[in-house]
Design a protein around this motif. Structure first.
Motif, PDB file in Angstrom:
ATOM      1  N   LEU A 133      23.143 169.217 -34.975  1.00 46.32           N
ATOM      2  CA  LEU A 133      22.007 168.326 -35.168  1.00 46.32           C
ATOM      3  C   LEU A 133      22.596 167.026 -35.624  1.00 46.32           C
ATOM      4  O   LEU A 133      21.879 165.966 -35.130  1.00 46.32           O
ATOM      5  CB  LEU A 133      21.082 169.131 -36.040  1.00 46.32           C
ATOM      6  CG  LEU A 133      19.706 168.464 -36.055  1.00 46.32           C
ATOM      7  CD1 LEU A 133      19.026 168.405 -34.611  1.00 46.32           C
ATOM      8  CD2 LEU A 133      18.587 169.042 -36.837  1.00 46.32           C
ATOM      9  N   PRO A 134      23.378 166.915 -36.822  1.00 46.64           N
ATOM     10  CA  PRO A 134      23.533 165.389 -37.351  1.00 46.64           C
ATOM     11  C   PRO A 134      24.014 164.449 -36.308  1.00 46.64           C
ATOM     12  O   PRO A 134      23.754 163.315 -36.062  1.00 46.64           O
ATOM     13  CB  PRO A 134      24.578 165.696 -38.494  1.00 46.64           C
ATOM     14  CG  PRO A 134      24.254 167.127 -38.687  1.00 46.64           C
ATOM     15  CD  PRO A 134      23.932 167.944 -37.719  1.00 46.64           C
ATOM     16  N   LEU A 135      25.030 165.143 -35.581  1.00 46.40           N
ATOM     17  CA  LEU A 135      25.476 164.355 -34.405  1.00 46.40           C
ATOM     18  C   LEU A 135      24.601 163.962 -33.351  1.00 46.40           C
ATOM     19  O   LEU A 135      24.569 162.942 -32.875  1.00 46.40           O
ATOM     20  CB  LEU A 135      26.814 165.110 -33.845  1.00 46.40           C
ATOM     21  CG  LEU A 135      27.647 164.440 -32.651  1.00 46.40           C
ATOM     22  CD1 LEU A 135      28.270 163.066 -32.817  1.00 46.40           C
ATOM     23  CD2 LEU A 135      28.989 165.372 -32.172  1.00 46.40           C
ATOM     24  N   MET A 136      23.573 164.751 -32.912  1.00 42.94           N
ATOM     25  CA  MET A 136      22.652 164.568 -31.977  1.00 42.94           C
ATOM     26  C   MET A 136      21.909 163.432 -32.400  1.00 42.94           C
ATOM     27  O   MET A 136      21.359 162.630 -31.612  1.00 42.94           O
ATOM     28  CB  MET A 136      22.027 165.885 -31.588  1.00 42.94           C
ATOM     29  CG  MET A 136      22.955 167.072 -30.895  1.00 42.94           C
ATOM     30  SD  MET A 136      21.945 168.618 -31.085  1.00 42.94           S
ATOM     31  CE  MET A 136      20.535 168.367 -29.916  1.00 42.94           C
ATOM     32  N   PHE A 137      21.477 163.478 -33.647  1.00 42.57           N
ATOM     33  CA  PHE A 137      20.486 162.416 -34.360  1.00 42.57           C
ATOM     34  C   PHE A 137      21.320 161.164 -34.153  1.00 42.57           C
ATOM     35  O   PHE A 137      20.712 160.191 -33.772  1.00 42.57           O
ATOM     36  CB  PHE A 137      20.109 162.639 -35.473  1.00 42.57           C
ATOM     37  CG  PHE A 137      18.816 163.481 -35.695  1.00 42.57           C
ATOM     38  CD1 PHE A 137      17.693 162.907 -35.069  1.00 42.57           C
ATOM     39  CD2 PHE A 137      18.775 164.650 -36.286  1.00 42.57           C
ATOM     40  CE1 PHE A 137      16.842 163.756 -34.946  1.00 42.57           C
ATOM     41  CE2 PHE A 137      17.758 165.442 -36.580  1.00 42.57           C
ATOM     42  CZ  PHE A 137      16.529 164.849 -35.505  1.00 42.57           C
ATOM     43  N   ALA A 138      22.509 161.160 -34.709  1.00 40.49           N
ATOM     44  CA  ALA A 138      23.703 159.891 -34.630  1.00 40.49           C
ATOM     45  C   ALA A 138      23.425 159.192 -32.947  1.00 40.49           C
ATOM     46  O   ALA A 138      23.563 158.092 -33.039  1.00 40.49           O
ATOM     47  CB  ALA A 138      24.903 160.152 -35.057  1.00 40.49           C
ATOM     48  N   ALA A 139      23.734 160.059 -31.992  1.00 44.11           N
ATOM     49  CA  ALA A 139      23.704 159.743 -30.727  1.00 44.11           C
ATOM     50  C   ALA A 139      22.408 159.234 -30.349  1.00 44.11           C
ATOM     51  O   ALA A 139      22.615 158.876 -28.995  1.00 44.11           O
ATOM     52  CB  ALA A 139      24.180 160.970 -29.905  1.00 44.11           C
TER      53      ALA A 139
END
Ligand code: 2DE
Ligand code: MG
Ligand code: MG
Ligand code: MG
Ligand code: MG
Length: 311
Positions: free
Chosen positions: A230-236
């Motif tokens: 999730l953290p990476l998905m938001f950053a992306a």
């Protein structure tokens, strides 16, 4: 009283890891001695306080769920190529991969043996269903590796299967052990589900924000293993980060991974924490539908502890 019951759970687990002098027992004892918060046993026992107390069933169920959890960690560390667990060397580091596979199987079989002592086929069915779910969750994760386009729905389904299902089961089986009414079982199951979702999102955040010293396990490894969380998905959601993410592959350089980790720290942590907090609030909502008691209070405190451990 709860502390005494946890001691009984520990005694059962201890017994299982000290049956003989084999390497499998030594490796099982190794994972046991590295500690752990015994979250699942606590929730079995506390969830068992809303109906008729069936002491032996609760203790055995609590021990069985903790042992399944231990088994899954032994396999997880081997699969994730993760060298440390709870501050100690992982089993595949102390011994080797074969030992870790065998130890996981041994622990899983021991948990099944404990559950089969309980004279309730609903229990057996549910217990085997959740183990299957955990396996499916790991398979989902394996198939999604290096997939930069994984959707939010797919991510949530995967963390439900690999983590929340077992925490939900702790609450549900605790309640089911006591012949309590369907409404209570429902709210306890929902409480466990939402708490488990919140908890795994925090685990995914800590993989970016924490340190090996604090966490007792390597950090920054999800992205290196190709797990888009999730953290990476938001950053992306940022186009520039998305472009970088599209180049995700096993052969990427350290520089590439470090750059992505930096982006995630700046842009992904805050929104992922918000989602985790929302799940914790949903968990609390279901808990508060149950009658007030000291045990309910303890569950509320445990929920807060588990879902606020950011950094
Ligand atoms: C933890 O995720 C998830 C654990 C589930 C592992 C399940 C396996 C298959 P993480 P951490 C391996 C089923 C095996 C059984 C039932 C024996 O994010 O960060 O990798 O703590 O956890 O390494
Ligand atoms: Mg892992
Ligand atoms: Mg894993
Ligand atoms: Mg993790
Ligand atoms: Mg974890």
């Amino acid at each position: 009283m709860l502390k005494g019951q946890i001691k009984e759970v520990e005694a059962i687990i201890n017994d299982i890891v000290s049956r003989d002098e084999s390497r499998i027992n030594a490796a099982s004892a190794h994972i046991l001695s590295s500690g752990g918060k015994r979250i699942r046993p606590y929730f079995v026992l506390l969830s068992g306080s809303f109906g008729q107390n069936r002491h032996v069933e609760l203790i055995k169920t609590a021990a069985a769920l903790e042992i399944v959890h231990m088994a899954s960690l032994v396999h997880d560390d081997y699969i994730d190529n993760s060298s440390k667990r709870r501050g100690k060397d992982a089993i595949h580091e102390v011994w080797d991969g074969q030992t870790s596979v065998q130890t996981g199987h041994y622990l899983l079989a021991s948990a099944l043996q404990l559950i089969s002592d309980i004279d309730n086929t609903d229990f057996h069915q549910y217990f085997s269903d959740i183990i299957l779910e955990v396996c499916y969750g790991e398979f989902d994760q394996l198939y999604d590796r290096y997939d930069s386009a994984v959707s939010l729905t797919e991510y949530l389904r995967r963390i439900n299967r690999k983590t929340a299902v077992l925490i939900e089961a702790s609450c549900k089986l605790g309640a089911m052990s006591t012949d309590t009414d369907a409404q209570t079982v429902f709210h306890l199951a929902k409480f466990g589900h939402f708490m488990g979702m919140s908890y795994q999102i925090i685990d995914d955040i800590l993989d970016y924000t924490s340190s090996e010293e604090v966490l007792g396990k390597p950090v920054g490894s999800d992205i290196r293993n190709g797990h888009v969380t999730l953290p990476l998905m938001f950053a992306a959601e940022d186009a520039a980060v998305k472009k970088e993410l599209n180049r995700l592959s096993a052969g990427q350089t350290d520089e590439y991974f470090n750059q992505l980790i930096d982006y995630v720290k700046k842009k992904g942590i805050e929104p992922a924490s918000t989602v985790s907090r929302k799940y914790a609030e949903k968990a609390k909502f279901h808990l508060l539908q149950l009658p007030e008691s000291d045990d309910r209070q303890q569950m509320e405190e445990l929920l807060a502890k588990m879902t606020k451990r950011i950094f």
